[in-house]
Motif scaffolding. Structure first.
Motif, PDB file in Angstrom:
ATOM      1  N   PRO A  55       0.818  -1.216   0.000  1.00  0.00           N
ATOM      2  CA  PRO A  55       0.000   0.000   0.000  1.00  0.00           C
ATOM      3  C   PRO A  55       0.856   1.271   0.000  1.00  0.00           C
ATOM      4  CG  PRO A  55       0.009  -0.993   2.174  1.00  0.00           C
ATOM      5  CD  PRO A  55       0.786  -1.913   1.285  1.00  0.00           C
ATOM      6  N   ILE A  56       1.410   1.585  -1.171  1.00  0.00           N
ATOM      7  CA  ILE A  56       2.125   2.849  -1.347  1.00  0.00           C
ATOM      8  C   ILE A  56       1.051   3.923  -1.339  1.00  0.00           C
ATOM      9  CG2 ILE A  56       3.647   4.200  -2.854  1.00  0.00           C
ATOM     10  CD1 ILE A  56       4.877   1.503  -1.816  1.00  0.00           C
ATOM     11  N   ASN A  57       1.126   4.856  -0.402  1.00  0.00           N
ATOM     12  CA  ASN A  57       0.051   5.843  -0.310  1.00  0.00           C
ATOM     13  C   ASN A  57       0.456   7.251  -0.735  1.00  0.00           C
ATOM     14  OD1 ASN A  57       1.581   5.810   2.095  1.00  0.00           O
ATOM     15  ND2 ASN A  57      -0.064   6.727   3.267  1.00  0.00           N
ATOM     16  N   TRP A  58       1.728   7.426  -1.126  1.00  0.00           N
ATOM     17  CA  TRP A  58       2.144   8.745  -1.605  1.00  0.00           C
ATOM     18  C   TRP A  58       3.453   8.599  -2.351  1.00  0.00           C
ATOM     19  CZ3 TRP A  58       5.277  13.039  -1.853  1.00  0.00           C
ATOM     20  CH2 TRP A  58       4.650  14.268  -2.068  1.00  0.00           C
ATOM     21  N   LYS A 107      12.466   2.600   7.805  1.00  0.00           N
ATOM     22  CA  LYS A 107      11.640   1.391   7.835  1.00  0.00           C
ATOM     23  C   LYS A 107      10.422   1.550   8.742  1.00  0.00           C
ATOM     24  CE  LYS A 107      15.242  -1.413   6.119  1.00  0.00           C
ATOM     25  NZ  LYS A 107      15.120  -2.401   5.121  1.00  0.00           N
ATOM     26  N   ASP A 108      10.533   2.412   9.773  1.00  0.00           N
ATOM     27  CA  ASP A 108       9.414   2.697  10.678  1.00  0.00           C
ATOM     28  C   ASP A 108       9.454   4.181  11.021  1.00  0.00           C
ATOM     29  OD1 ASP A 108       7.508   2.974  12.676  1.00  0.00           O
ATOM     30  OD2 ASP A 108       8.261   1.316  13.890  1.00  0.00           O
ATOM     31  N   SER A 120      -1.476  10.079   8.479  1.00  0.00           N
ATOM     32  CA  SER A 120      -1.287   9.209   9.644  1.00  0.00           C
ATOM     33  C   SER A 120      -1.238   7.728   9.277  1.00  0.00           C
ATOM     34  CB  SER A 120      -2.391   9.453  10.678  1.00  0.00           C
ATOM     35  OG  SER A 120      -3.652   9.143  10.110  1.00  0.00           O
ATOM     36  N   ALA A 121      -1.638   7.374   8.064  1.00  0.00           N
ATOM     37  CA  ALA A 121      -1.586   5.975   7.627  1.00  0.00           C
ATOM     38  C   ALA A 121      -0.171   5.537   7.244  1.00  0.00           C
ATOM     39  CB  ALA A 121      -2.531   5.749   6.451  1.00  0.00           C
ATOM     40  N   SER A 122       0.740   6.485   7.046  1.00  0.00           N
ATOM     41  CA  SER A 122       2.107   6.145   6.634  1.00  0.00           C
ATOM     42  C   SER A 122       2.889   5.524   7.783  1.00  0.00           C
ATOM     43  CB  SER A 122       2.843   7.398   6.152  1.00  0.00           C
ATOM     44  OG  SER A 122       2.227   7.899   4.990  1.00  0.00           O
ATOM     45  N   ASN A 123       3.588   4.436   7.476  1.00  0.00           N
ATOM     46  CA  ASN A 123       4.409   3.765   8.481  1.00  0.00           C
ATOM     47  C   ASN A 123       5.863   3.593   8.057  1.00  0.00           C
ATOM     48  OD1 ASN A 123       2.713   3.086  10.840  1.00  0.00           O
ATOM     49  ND2 ASN A 123       1.451   2.138   9.258  1.00  0.00           N
ATOM     50  N   SER A 124       6.159   3.759   6.780  1.00  0.00           N
ATOM     51  CA  SER A 124       7.545   3.740   6.311  1.00  0.00           C
ATOM     52  C   SER A 124       7.680   4.761   5.195  1.00  0.00           C
ATOM     53  CB  SER A 124       7.961   2.338   5.849  1.00  0.00           C
ATOM     54  OG  SER A 124       7.132   1.869   4.820  1.00  0.00           O
ATOM     55  N   ASP A 141       9.943  11.700  -2.642  1.00  0.00           N
ATOM     56  CA  ASP A 141       9.432  11.165  -1.384  1.00  0.00           C
ATOM     57  C   ASP A 141       8.383  10.102  -1.671  1.00  0.00           C
ATOM     58  OD1 ASP A 141       8.589  10.865   1.297  1.00  0.00           O
ATOM     59  OD2 ASP A 141       7.312  12.643   1.225  1.00  0.00           O
ATOM     60  N   LEU A 142       8.514   8.956  -1.000  1.00  0.00           N
ATOM     61  CA  LEU A 142       7.510   7.883  -1.097  1.00  0.00           C
ATOM     62  C   LEU A 142       7.131   7.433   0.301  1.00  0.00           C
ATOM     63  CD1 LEU A 142       9.141   7.607  -3.892  1.00  0.00           C
ATOM     64  CD2 LEU A 142       8.123   5.365  -3.958  1.00  0.00           C
ATOM     65  N   ASP A 143       5.832   7.214   0.509  1.00  0.00           N
ATOM     66  CA  ASP A 143       5.309   6.708   1.774  1.00  0.00           C
ATOM     67  C   ASP A 143       4.586   5.398   1.539  1.00  0.00           C
ATOM     68  OD1 ASP A 143       6.153   9.124   2.833  1.00  0.00           O
ATOM     69  OD2 ASP A 143       4.153   9.942   3.109  1.00  0.00           O
ATOM     70  N   CYS A 144       4.613   4.549   2.560  1.00  0.00           N
ATOM     71  CA  CYS A 144       3.926   3.259   2.500  1.00  0.00           C
ATOM     72  C   CYS A 144       3.180   3.036   3.817  1.00  0.00           C
ATOM     73  CB  CYS A 144       4.949   2.138   2.267  1.00  0.00           C
ATOM     74  SG  CYS A 144       4.214   0.503   2.052  1.00  0.00           S
ATOM     75  N   GLU A 145       2.057   2.371   3.734  1.00  0.00           N
ATOM     76  CA  GLU A 145       1.234   2.140   4.919  1.00  0.00           C
ATOM     77  C   GLU A 145       1.750   1.018   5.812  1.00  0.00           C
ATOM     78  OE1 GLU A 145      -2.858   1.726   3.738  1.00  0.00           O
ATOM     79  OE2 GLU A 145      -2.924   3.738   2.902  1.00  0.00           O
ATOM     80  N   VAL A 146       2.727   0.245   5.359  1.00  0.00           N
ATOM     81  CA  VAL A 146       3.263  -0.843   6.189  1.00  0.00           C
ATOM     82  C   VAL A 146       4.675  -0.509   6.642  1.00  0.00           C
ATOM     83  CG1 VAL A 146       1.845  -2.627   5.103  1.00  0.00           C
ATOM     84  CG2 VAL A 146       4.141  -2.186   4.235  1.00  0.00           C
ATOM     85  N   VAL A 147       5.053  -1.027   7.806  1.00  0.00           N
ATOM     86  CA  VAL A 147       6.416  -0.925   8.298  1.00  0.00           C
ATOM     87  C   VAL A 147       7.305  -1.740   7.350  1.00  0.00           C
ATOM     88  CG1 VAL A 147       7.947  -1.534  10.226  1.00  0.00           C
ATOM     89  CG2 VAL A 147       5.682  -0.554  10.685  1.00  0.00           C
ATOM     90  N   GLU A 148       8.498  -1.251   7.092  1.00  0.00           N
ATOM     91  CA  GLU A 148       9.454  -1.889   6.181  1.00  0.00           C
ATOM     92  C   GLU A 148       8.894  -2.010   4.758  1.00  0.00           C
ATOM     93  OE1 GLU A 148      11.370  -5.395   7.752  1.00  0.00           O
ATOM     94  OE2 GLU A 148      11.670  -4.451   9.700  1.00  0.00           O
TER      95      GLU A 148
END
Length: 177
Positions: A55-58, A107-108, A120-124, A141-148
């Motif tokens: 889940p890449i969110n940005w 990673k976190d 707030s959904a971004s975790n990594s 810049d890239l954000d993902c909803e999961v750690v790592e």
């Protein structure tokens, strides 16, 4: 019009190889940074979501704001939810990458001191500086909803993409020239 096919990659390594070719194709004959970064953010966002199923969110860019006395980044072309509009050098992951001129592979994000939570959904997160002759003119810049959500393969691939984009665009308006 450039016809960019849907990725057929079965691995991230293949994806980044295709992505570099796609980025090179979209910048041919086009030096406008807005145009090139808009298309690049779409290719990255949709391609990574398809290939990794994460889940890449940005995915997008923050650019040097030449109107500010204090070095700052301003929101540029992106794909994803509404984002922070200005980030000072040294603040958050993007500002740290810009200040240090060094990729930040986080990673976190909750363990990163001073992380700015635009979503707030971004975790990594991964942030790659756009370096023009030793000067940071922006970041990818890239954000993902999961750690790592990102790893060294992403870092290598995104750094190669950033280099292509920096070399392909006319940055005079960013440099205040």
């Amino acid at each position: 019009m450039v016809n960019v096919p849907t990725s057929t990659a079965s691995s991230k390594e293949e994806f980044y190889s295709e992505l570099k070719e796609q980025i090179e194709a979209i910048v041919v004959g086009q030096r406008n940074w807005v145009t090139n970064l808009a298309n690049a953010s779409a290719l990255i966002y949709h391609g990574l979501r398809q290939v990794t199923a994460k889940p890449i969110n940005w995915a997008g860019f923050y650019l040097l704001d030449p109107t500010q006395a204090t070095p700052s980044l301003i929101l540029g072309p992106f794909q994803g939810k509404v984002a922070c509009t200005e980030i000072r050098f040294g603040r958050g992951v993007c500002g740290t990458a810009a200040q240090q001129n060094k990729t930040q592979l986080v990673k976190d994000v909750h363990s990163f001191p001073g992380h700015i939570a635009c979503d707030s959904a971004s975790n990594s997160e991964i942030v790659v500086p756009l370096d023009l002759n030793g000067r940071v003119i922006g970041v990818l810049d890239l954000d993902c909803e999961v750690v790592e959500g990102f790893d060294e393969v992403d870092q290598e691939g995104l750094e190669a993409v950033a280099k292509i984009l920096v070399e392909a665009c006319d940055w005079r308006s960013i440099l205040g020239a």
